[in-house]
Design a protein around this motif. Structure first.
Motif, PDB file in Angstrom:
ATOM      1  N   ASP A   1     -34.966  -7.403  10.757  1.00  0.00           N
ATOM      2  CA  ASP A   1     -35.655  -7.339   9.475  1.00  0.00           C
ATOM      3  C   ASP A   1     -37.039  -6.705   9.583  1.00  0.00           C
ATOM      4  O   ASP A   1     -37.612  -6.283   8.568  1.00  0.00           O
ATOM      5  CB  ASP A   1     -35.774  -8.742   8.855  1.00  0.00           C
ATOM      6  N   THR A   2     -37.573  -6.609  10.797  1.00  0.00           N
ATOM      7  CA  THR A   2     -38.899  -6.017  10.974  1.00  0.00           C
ATOM      8  C   THR A   2     -38.877  -4.815  11.924  1.00  0.00           C
ATOM      9  O   THR A   2     -39.935  -4.332  12.334  1.00  0.00           O
ATOM     10  CB  THR A   2     -39.887  -7.075  11.522  1.00  0.00           C
TER      11      THR A   2
ATOM     12  N   ARG B   1     -34.997 -10.426   3.724  1.00  0.00           N
ATOM     13  CA  ARG B   1     -34.869 -10.907   5.091  1.00  0.00           C
ATOM     14  C   ARG B   1     -33.914 -12.099   5.133  1.00  0.00           C
ATOM     15  O   ARG B   1     -33.981 -12.989   4.296  1.00  0.00           O
ATOM     16  CB  ARG B   1     -36.240 -11.312   5.642  1.00  0.00           C
TER      17      ARG B   1
ATOM     18  N   ASP C   1     -40.676   0.269  10.289  1.00  0.00           N
ATOM     19  CA  ASP C   1     -41.984   0.262   9.658  1.00  0.00           C
ATOM     20  C   ASP C   1     -41.845   0.796   8.236  1.00  0.00           C
ATOM     21  O   ASP C   1     -41.392   1.929   8.030  1.00  0.00           O
ATOM     22  CB  ASP C   1     -42.950   1.128  10.469  1.00  0.00           C
ATOM     23  N   GLU C   2     -42.213  -0.010   7.261  1.00  0.00           N
ATOM     24  CA  GLU C   2     -42.069   0.414   5.868  1.00  0.00           C
ATOM     25  C   GLU C   2     -42.852   1.691   5.580  1.00  0.00           C
ATOM     26  O   GLU C   2     -42.426   2.528   4.778  1.00  0.00           O
ATOM     27  CB  GLU C   2     -42.541  -0.705   4.932  1.00  0.00           C
TER      28      GLU C   2
ATOM     29  N   ASP D   1     -39.234 -11.622   0.845  1.00  0.00           N
ATOM     30  CA  ASP D   1     -39.468 -10.229   0.441  1.00  0.00           C
ATOM     31  C   ASP D   1     -38.243  -9.631  -0.262  1.00  0.00           C
ATOM     32  O   ASP D   1     -37.838  -8.498   0.010  1.00  0.00           O
ATOM     33  CB  ASP D   1     -39.830  -9.395   1.674  1.00  0.00           C
TER      34      ASP D   1
ATOM     35  N   LYS E   1     -38.643  -0.480   0.220  1.00  0.00           N
ATOM     36  CA  LYS E   1     -38.260  -1.735   0.862  1.00  0.00           C
ATOM     37  C   LYS E   1     -36.751  -1.794   1.082  1.00  0.00           C
ATOM     38  O   LYS E   1     -36.278  -2.223   2.143  1.00  0.00           O
ATOM     39  CB  LYS E   1     -38.707  -2.921   0.003  1.00  0.00           C
TER      40      LYS E   1
ATOM     41  N   PRO F   1     -33.520 -11.617  11.779  1.00  0.00           N
ATOM     42  CA  PRO F   1     -34.506 -11.260  12.790  1.00  0.00           C
ATOM     43  C   PRO F   1     -33.797 -10.896  14.098  1.00  0.00           C
ATOM     44  O   PRO F   1     -32.746 -11.452  14.399  1.00  0.00           O
ATOM     45  CB  PRO F   1     -35.336 -12.536  12.938  1.00  0.00           C
TER      46      PRO F   1
ATOM     47  N   ARG G   1     -35.821   0.237   4.044  1.00  0.00           N
ATOM     48  CA  ARG G   1     -36.246  -0.415   5.285  1.00  0.00           C
ATOM     49  C   ARG G   1     -35.225  -1.464   5.708  1.00  0.00           C
ATOM     50  O   ARG G   1     -34.805  -1.513   6.873  1.00  0.00           O
ATOM     51  CB  ARG G   1     -37.611  -1.058   5.075  1.00  0.00           C
ATOM     52  N   TYR G   2     -34.818  -2.304   4.763  1.00  0.00           N
ATOM     53  CA  TYR G   2     -33.875  -3.366   5.103  1.00  0.00           C
ATOM     54  C   TYR G   2     -32.471  -2.809   5.338  1.00  0.00           C
ATOM     55  O   TYR G   2     -31.717  -3.337   6.157  1.00  0.00           O
ATOM     56  CB  TYR G   2     -33.870  -4.437   4.011  1.00  0.00           C
TER      57      TYR G   2
ATOM     58  N   GLY H   1     -32.474  -1.585   8.847  1.00  0.00           N
ATOM     59  CA  GLY H   1     -32.431  -2.743   9.733  1.00  0.00           C
ATOM     60  C   GLY H   1     -31.040  -3.348   9.800  1.00  0.00           C
ATOM     61  O   GLY H   1     -30.570  -3.745  10.882  1.00  0.00           O
TER      62      GLY H   1
END
Length: 256
Positions: free
Chosen positions: A143-144, A93, A147-148, A77, A188, A140, A191-192, A195
């Motif tokens: 990376d998740t 990620r 929530d985008e 991604d 995106k 991880p 989001r990252y 994270g």
């Protein structure tokens, strides 16, 4: 490292030579402190800044511009800046376990060094993470974590104001102009980025990943209510404040 403004030190860009200026770390060593630095470094002084120093920024898994050949970037991604002038990895990620990141390496080196310090021995320790600078690729489970769909955006992507200092107009904007990215890409990236901030916070204090993510999500909610850019999380706040102060100082110097 010198405490001097750029117009006195002559350092305007990363890795510009500092010359023979005294460094702020020298008095600590002279006073009997053990000094060490691990991780990222952007000073090029003819004086050694620390008695022990290990310098690194990225690794052979992900560099500033690309994943290693053994990884298929489409599976992670990845969001990249347009190829010219630099294809920065603004989001994605991390393909391996957290302990293989450069941030985890810096943390472990620092902990190992601290084990060599006597309980009554004074020390000065600098641990410099490359993140959340590019490549912004949290491992991880970070990376998740975010929530985008919870990521809010400014009303529009940024573009250069009409009045800019020359160093911004000619130096920064061609390399990092958000108007060249789509709203989906920016969502995106954020989001990252969040994270990555949560991961770095855990490296600093061993905090709970999900709790860190909840703080960032709450910051997004408040930002949406207040109609402004997010300022949540200590690491984000520190970076924003430093950036704003630096822009103000350099713009004032440029105008003078």
């Amino acid at each position: 490292m010198t405490g001097l403004p750029p117009h006195e030190s002559g350092v305007w860009y990363n890795a510009s030579p500092v010359g023979r200026f005294d460094l702020l770390t020298t008095p600590f060593a002279d006073a009997g402190y053990r000094t060490a630095s691990f991780g990222k470094r952007h000073y090029a002084s003819t004086n050694g800044g620390f008695q022990t120093e290990t310098v690194f920024e990225t690794n052979d898994i992900v560099s500033y511009y690309a994943y290693a050949d053994r990884y298929d970037e489409s599976a992670y991604d990845v969001v990249k800046y347009p190829p010219e002038p630099y294809p920065w990895i603004f989001g994605g990620r991390y393909p391996e376990a957290p302990e293989t990141t450069v941030e985890a390496r810096a943390t472990q080196l620092a902990l190992d060094w601290l084990d060599t310090i006597a309980t009554d021995e004074p020390f000065l320790l600098r641990v410099s993470f490359n993140g959340p600078h590019t490549p912004v690729v949290p491992p991880p489970p970070f990376d998740t974590l975010i929530d985008e769909d919870a990521i809010t955006l400014p009303p529009e992507t940024e573009s250069a104001p009409q009045r800019l200092p020359r160093w911004l107009r000619d130096g920064l904007f061609p390399k990092a102009d958000a108007s060249r990215l789509t709203p989906e890409q920016i969502r995106k990236m954020r989001r990252y980025y969040y994270g990555e901030v949560a991961f770095l916070d855990q490296q600093e204090d061993g905090g709970d990943a999900e709790a860190d993510a909840q703080v960032l999500r709450e910051g997004e909610r408040l930002a949406q209510e207040q109609g402004r850019e997010d300022r949540s999380g200590d690491a984000v706040q520190r970076e924003q404040r430093v950036g704003e102060h630096g822009l103000y100082v350099l713009e004032r110097l440029e105008l003078e």
